[in-house]
Design a protein around this motif. Structure first.
Motif, mmCIF file in Angstrom:
data_model
loop_
_atom_site.group_PDB
_atom_site.id
_atom_site.type_symbol
_atom_site.label_atom_id
_atom_site.label_comp_id
_atom_site.label_asym_id
_atom_site.label_seq_id
_atom_site.Cartn_x
_atom_site.Cartn_y
_atom_site.Cartn_z
ATOM 1 N N ALA A 34 0.872 -1.193 -0.368
ATOM 2 C CA ALA A 34 -0.211 0.174 0.240
ATOM 3 C C ALA A 34 0.796 1.045 -0.068
ATOM 4 O O ALA A 34 0.614 2.424 -0.886
ATOM 5 N N LYS A 35 2.034 1.378 0.704
ATOM 6 C CA LYS A 35 2.944 2.456 0.198
ATOM 7 C C LYS A 35 3.473 3.072 -0.747
ATOM 8 O O LYS A 35 3.443 3.931 -1.365
ATOM 9 N N ILE A 36 3.841 1.694 -1.099
ATOM 10 C CA ILE A 36 4.272 2.085 -2.713
ATOM 11 C C ILE A 36 3.171 2.536 -3.538
ATOM 12 O O ILE A 36 3.986 3.191 -4.564
ATOM 13 N N HIS A 37 1.915 2.074 -3.528
ATOM 14 C CA HIS A 37 0.751 2.306 -4.259
ATOM 15 C C HIS A 37 0.532 3.506 -3.635
ATOM 16 O O HIS A 37 -0.337 4.423 -4.907
ATOM 17 N N SER A 38 0.721 4.500 -2.853
ATOM 18 C CA SER A 38 0.354 5.930 -2.240
ATOM 19 C C SER A 38 0.874 6.843 -2.828
ATOM 20 O O SER A 38 1.375 6.972 -4.024
ATOM 21 N N VAL A 39 -0.271 7.586 -2.486
ATOM 22 C CA VAL A 39 -0.079 8.655 -3.628
ATOM 23 C C VAL A 39 1.374 9.458 -3.198
ATOM 24 O O VAL A 39 1.920 10.193 -3.904
ATOM 25 N N ARG A 40 1.425 9.532 -1.852
ATOM 26 C CA ARG A 40 2.905 10.468 -1.590
ATOM 27 C C ARG A 40 3.972 9.525 -1.708
ATOM 28 O O ARG A 40 5.005 9.765 -2.839
ATOM 29 N N ARG A 42 4.648 7.839 -5.037
ATOM 30 C CA ARG A 42 4.154 8.320 -6.628
ATOM 31 C C ARG A 42 4.472 9.626 -6.008
ATOM 32 O O ARG A 42 5.973 9.893 -7.523
ATOM 33 N N VAL A 43 4.021 10.870 -5.484
ATOM 34 C CA VAL A 43 4.782 11.925 -6.237
ATOM 35 C C VAL A 43 6.543 12.033 -5.611
ATOM 36 O O VAL A 43 7.005 12.850 -6.712
ATOM 37 N N VAL A 44 6.707 11.370 -4.718
ATOM 38 C CA VAL A 44 8.590 11.074 -4.231
ATOM 39 C C VAL A 44 8.711 10.580 -5.316
ATOM 40 O O VAL A 44 10.038 11.088 -5.366
ATOM 41 N N ALA A 45 8.175 9.506 -5.484
ATOM 42 C CA ALA A 45 9.326 8.558 -6.793
ATOM 43 C C ALA A 45 9.187 9.328 -8.421
ATOM 44 O O ALA A 45 10.504 9.600 -8.765
ATOM 45 N N ALA A 46 8.182 10.276 -7.845
ATOM 46 C CA ALA A 46 8.012 10.912 -9.776
ATOM 47 C C ALA A 46 9.017 12.385 -9.316
ATOM 48 O O ALA A 46 9.716 12.495 -10.058
ATOM 49 N N MET A 47 8.773 12.766 -8.273
ATOM 50 C CA MET A 47 10.564 13.947 -8.190
ATOM 51 C C MET A 47 11.423 13.260 -8.205
ATOM 52 O O MET A 47 12.068 13.823 -9.292
ATOM 53 N N ALA A 220 14.203 12.656 0.452
ATOM 54 C CA ALA A 220 13.856 11.958 1.858
ATOM 55 C C ALA A 220 12.684 14.081 2.324
ATOM 56 O O ALA A 220 11.890 14.119 2.972
ATOM 57 N N ILE A 221 13.286 14.711 3.188
ATOM 58 C CA ILE A 221 12.423 16.808 2.272
ATOM 59 C C ILE A 221 11.302 16.400 1.555
ATOM 60 O O ILE A 221 10.062 16.555 2.116
ATOM 61 N N GLY A 222 10.983 15.635 0.469
ATOM 62 C CA GLY A 222 9.840 15.752 -0.810
ATOM 63 C C GLY A 222 9.302 14.966 0.232
ATOM 64 O O GLY A 222 7.259 14.949 0.243
ATOM 65 N N SER A 223 9.533 13.576 0.783
ATOM 66 C CA SER A 223 8.815 13.061 1.861
ATOM 67 C C SER A 223 7.936 13.587 3.366
ATOM 68 O O SER A 223 7.075 13.414 3.174
ATOM 69 N N VAL A 224 8.441 14.241 3.358
ATOM 70 C CA VAL A 224 8.078 15.249 4.205
ATOM 71 C C VAL A 224 7.047 16.053 4.204
ATOM 72 O O VAL A 224 6.156 16.330 4.108
ATOM 73 N N ILE A 225 7.357 17.083 3.041
ATOM 74 C CA ILE A 225 6.982 17.874 2.612
ATOM 75 C C ILE A 225 5.638 17.202 1.955
ATOM 76 O O ILE A 225 4.404 18.129 2.159
ATOM 77 N N ASP A 231 -1.417 15.573 4.133
ATOM 78 C CA ASP A 231 -2.049 15.298 5.357
ATOM 79 C C ASP A 231 -3.542 15.469 5.548
ATOM 80 O O ASP A 231 -4.716 13.513 5.848
ATOM 81 N N PRO A 232 -3.577 16.189 4.476
ATOM 82 C CA PRO A 232 -5.431 16.586 4.764
ATOM 83 C C PRO A 232 -6.517 15.011 3.855
ATOM 84 O O PRO A 232 -7.582 14.484 3.948
ATOM 85 N N LEU A 233 -5.418 14.741 2.752
ATOM 86 C CA LEU A 233 -6.060 13.381 2.485
ATOM 87 C C LEU A 233 -5.945 11.950 2.819
ATOM 88 O O LEU A 233 -7.021 11.343 3.279
ATOM 89 N N ARG A 234 -4.793 12.146 4.402
ATOM 90 C CA ARG A 234 -4.882 11.062 5.240
ATOM 91 C C ARG A 234 -6.209 11.439 6.212
ATOM 92 O O ARG A 234 -7.230 9.843 6.384
ATOM 93 N N ARG A 235 -6.373 12.507 6.244
ATOM 94 C CA ARG A 235 -7.170 12.877 7.801
ATOM 95 C C ARG A 235 -9.177 12.310 6.778
ATOM 96 O O ARG A 235 -9.990 11.686 7.325
ATOM 97 N N LEU A 236 -8.485 12.440 5.847
ATOM 98 C CA LEU A 236 -9.718 12.773 4.850
ATOM 99 C C LEU A 236 -10.056 10.893 4.392
ATOM 100 O O LEU A 236 -11.243 9.984 4.767
ATOM 101 N N ARG A 237 -9.112 10.586 4.854
ATOM 102 C CA ARG A 237 -9.656 8.447 4.739
ATOM 103 C C ARG A 237 -9.833 8.684 5.408
ATOM 104 O O ARG A 237 -10.288 7.181 5.801
#
Length: 513
Positions: A34-40, A42-47, A220-225, A231-237
């Motif tokens: 699930a972590k690999i397929h998470s938006v976070r 994929r965003v960091v991987a794309a960056m 690392a920085i991108g993952s934090v940012i 975070d709103p998506l996590r709270r939304l989930r």
């Protein structure tokens, strides 16, 4: 007797305890898959992928230019040295081909090549002599003589490169131009470029290490940012896990911001509010129906149980009572459905209406309700956007209420005006204007403590205004006013009559006629 609240499908819904225990699928959602397929991720991987492509592309271009520049500098250096030597020999002049080669050899020995250089004389297609710059290593080995002699070009300098056990040897062969005929003597100058290439490769390795470190730091920085942004998506989930038709009170915590994710969370909260409002309306409808239908159902059941089926007179009397109760239930259900639909977008059908014509039409309908002194207080003529049927329904309801609480010969007045900075005749009304409709009577009046309650569903005044009815009439008037964006209110003093007011802000264009 079983009450309506105890029957299936009717009455108050009692929420069951909310089970938020993670299901197997939700438990798996915390795994690496699930972590690999998470938006976070994929965003960091794309960056990181884009940064990797950028660093690799820029590094390739930069080091290609650096290697070519290094090669060009080496070629220019050995060409300058070879040209200088040839010029020395040519200026001094010689008498024979052998003296040219010997003189060239002497000059080469005098100059003493650098430790990573070699010089050689090529005479009549063969290497006649060599001068090494370092006594400990031999750059111009005999195996290279044929290839070196093959670089001869009578028209000018010729460049080449030889492999010395993995180290490059850059060479240039320059002819000694002779006026007597085609050149037969050539000077070869070579330089070991291994050190420069090693320096360049070290720069490449350093660049790769720095680039990898940069990518790791960026990841690392991108993952934090990304985590903070998402975070709103996590709270939304998390909110969606506990939201159900039984509990729509959950909301996503929204921080200040105008990014897309924050706007999504705000939209989700708005959607939940609409769903919660709809659910409350449904629950209100069920509560209202259960509250008000209990009495007529009890009456129906009681008369049916007590009717003497062998007595035609009793059957007829019971039938009349039952039909009367059914009619009352029908009116009650119609009112409840009207209130339930008052929040729908199609509840109103607005069109341009003239306020004076509306009041005259309402007066034509209500003056037959009872023998009263019906009076039009004010019929200001305005053209406004509103639903004529709903406004007529509200005014007729207020007039019917006035009839209930007045006696024969009492005065009931209807009127209309516009409050606010009204425009001159024929000009558009100002946005701050408010359409005011009223129905007044000189009846019993309403106590102050009851003036708010009577606009609530099933709200009635305390004894003193006790009349038949479900207590939905003024609630319907309020719903119609609110659907127009306005309010309904009352001005009354107990024992001195009442004035019921409907105020509708003129948000749409209006014209004073």
């Amino acid at each position: 007797m079983t009450s309506i609240e105890d029957r299936p499908g009717v009455g108050r819904i009692t929420p069951e305890p909310l089970d938020i225990t993670p299901r197997p699928a939700e438990q798996d959602a915390t795994g690496w898959s699930a972590k690999i397929h998470s938006v976070r991720f994929r965003v960091v991987a794309a960056m990181v992928g884009m940064m990797l492509a950028g660093l690799a592309g820029s590094g390739l271009i930069a080091f290609t230019i650096q290697f070519e520049d290094t090669e060009a500098k080496i070629d220019q250096a050995i060409l300058d040295k070879a040209t200088s030597l040839v010029r020395i020999v040519t200026v001094n002049g010689t008498n024979s081909k052998d003296s040219e080669s010997r003189r060239l050899h002497e000059v080469a020995e005098d100059i003493e090549p650098r430790s990573n250089e070699v010089m050689a004389g090529i005479v009549n297609g063969g290497v006649a002599w060599t001068v090494e710059g370092s006594p400990h290593s031999k750059l111009m080995m005999e195996a290279l003589f044929p290839a070196a002699a093959g670089l001869r070009d009578p028209d000018g300098p010729a460049f080449g490169e030889f492999d010395l056990a993995g180290r490059p040897l850059r060479v240039v062969v320059v002819p000694l131009i002779s006026p007597a005929g085609p050149p037969s003597t050539y000077l070869l100058v070579g330089r070991d470029a291994g050190d420069q290439w090693e320096h360049n490769l070290a720069s490449v390795r350093t660049y790769v290490l720095v680039a990898l470190g940069t990518l790791l730091a960026a990841a690392a920085i991108g993952s934090v940012i990304a985590g903070r942004l998402l975070d709103p998506l996590r709270r939304l989930r998390e909110a969606t896990r506990v939201v159900s038709h039984e509990d729509l009170t959950q909301r996503v915590e929204v921080r200040d911001g105008a990014d897309d994710v924050t706007l999504l969370a705000k939209t989700f909260n708005t959607m939940l509010e609409r769903l919660d409002e709809g659910a409350q309306q449904q629950q209100q409808f069920l509560d209202d129906a259960g509250h008000e239908l209990r009495t007529p159902i009890t009456i129906l059941r009681g008369h049916l149980e007590l009717v003497a089926v062998d007595d035609p007179a009793d059957v007829i009397a019971t039938r009349d009572v039952l039909l009367d109760e059914v009619d009352r239930m029908q009116r009650l259900v119609d009112d409840l459905l009207l209130l339930a639909n008052s929040g729908h977008p199609d509840f109103l059908r607005k069109e341009p209406i003239r306020t004076s014509a509306l009041l005259h039409q309402v007066m034509e309908k209500v003056h037959v309700l009872a023998h009263r002194n019906w009076h039009l207080d004010e019929t200001a003529d305005y053209l406004v956007e509103a639903d004529p049927q709903r406004l007529t329904q509200a005014l007729v309801q207020l007039a019917a209420n006035a009839v209930k609480y007045t006696g024969p010969g009492s005065t009931i007045g209807l009127g209309c005006s516009v409050e606010g900075p009204t425009a001159p005749d024929g000009a558009p009304l100002a946005a701050a204007d408010t359409l005011l409709l009223w129905v007044r009577d000189d009846g019993t009046g309403i106590a102050v403590e009851d003036q708010q309650r009577i606009f609530e569903r099933f709200g009635r005044a305390h004894p003193g205004r006790g009349q038949e009815g479900a207590g939905l009439g003024l609630a319907i008037v309020t719903a119609i006013a609110q659907a127009h964006g306005g309010t309904a209110a009352v001005e009354s003093e107990y024992g001195h009559g009442s004035s019921f007011l409907i105020r509708i802000p003129l948000q749409d264009a209006g014209i004073r006629i």
